[in-house]
Motif scaffolding. Structure first.
Motif, PDB file in Angstrom:
ATOM      1  N   SER A   1      -3.246  -3.071  -0.961  1.00 52.14           N
ATOM      2  CA  SER A   1      -2.059  -2.642  -1.653  1.00 52.14           C
ATOM      3  C   SER A   1      -1.603  -1.181  -1.060  1.00 52.14           C
TER       4      SER A   1
ATOM      5  N   SER B   1      -7.540  -7.616  -0.133  1.00 49.24           N
ATOM      6  CA  SER B   1      -6.410  -7.205  -0.372  1.00 49.24           C
ATOM      7  C   SER B   1      -6.054  -5.675   0.055  1.00 49.24           C
TER       8      SER B   1
ATOM      9  N   LYS C   1      -0.676  -5.118   2.792  1.00 50.91           N
ATOM     10  CA  LYS C   1      -0.233  -6.703   2.448  1.00 50.91           C
ATOM     11  C   LYS C   1      -0.139  -7.459   3.499  1.00 50.91           C
TER      12      LYS C   1
ATOM     13  N   SER D   1      -6.944  -6.240   8.544  1.00 51.60           N
ATOM     14  CA  SER D   1      -5.645  -5.991   7.907  1.00 51.60           C
ATOM     15  C   SER D   1      -4.837  -5.119   8.841  1.00 51.60           C
TER      16      SER D   1
END
Lengths: 114, 114
Positions: A69, A67, A53, A49
């Motif tokens: 967030s 994920s 998001k 990441s």
């Protein structure tokens, strides 16, 4: 461990069940990574990441989703665990303000899929 | 090719001896070569790293030797101690598409006998 925690540290589950592993960092680093470690393979990148998001696949992403967030949390999900996903999972971070190529690793999660 | 080949798989050294671990790579895009040390039940920890414009880097008892033309690099542990017993991973890195692509060797398990 550069302010990185992983939970759970150990988990035993059965084939076909969903599993979520959590990586939490306290230092607001932009980049986070999930690796798996298997004998004879070193560490291999699953997903990474580059911001909230914003995620992308690594070399062994099949069967995994992620994920992010919040900046501090990066979740790895096995939608339907298989025995081949028995492994030790490591989260890592790198600092976009410093040397981005330096990665710091968490303590790991040992996952056993029966 | 983006592999990093590491040898030997395991190494036994007497206390006070020199431990040598070798790695080779193919992709000339790699521009950062870290070594990680991992103790059982812990995450990998950065030990020492080098860039290809330098042929050698020394930090205490640990030295990286780098041969750019041969695409090889090695870790030397001088005066090896029982506390150095761990698994060592070489790695190679380059920045790709905005993230740090880090490829690991398979690891070397070092045992230093008293």
């Amino acid at each position: 461990d550069a302010g990185i925690t992983q939970s759970p540290r150990h988990k035993v589950t059965e084939t076909g069940t969903p599993v979520t592993l959590r990586c939490h960092q306290t230092e607001n680093h932009r980049y986070m990574y999930w690796y798996r470690q298997d004998p004879g393979h070193g560490l291999r990148l699953i997903h990474y990441s580059y911001g909230v998001k914003d995620t992308d696949k690594g070399e062994v992403s099949d069967g995994y989703s992620v994920s992010r967030s919040k900046t501090e949390d990066f979740l790895l999900t096995l939608e339907s665990a298989t025995s081949s996903q028995t492994s030790v999972y490591f989260c890592a971070i790198s600092d976009s303000a410093g040397n981005q190529q330096v990665q710091f690793f968490g303590p790991g999660t040992r996952l056993t899929v029966l | 090719q983006q592999q990093v080949k590491q040898s030997p798989q395991s190494l036994i050294v007497q206390k006070g001896g020199i431990s040598i671990i070798n790695c080779a790579y193919e992709n000339t895009a790699f521009d950062y070569f870290p070594w990680y040390q991992q103790f059982p039940g812990k995450g990998p920890a950065l030990l020492i790293a080098i860039r290809p414009d330098v042929s050698e880097k020394k930090e205490g008892r640990f030295t990286i030797s780098f041969n750019k033309s041969a695409k090889q690099f090695s870790l030397h542990i001088m005066d090896s101690q029982p506390g150095d017993s761990a698994t060592y991973f070489c790695a190679a890195s380059f920045l790709s598409g905005g993230y740090n692509k880090l490829i690991f060797g398979a690891g070397t398990r070092l045992a230093v006998h008293p």
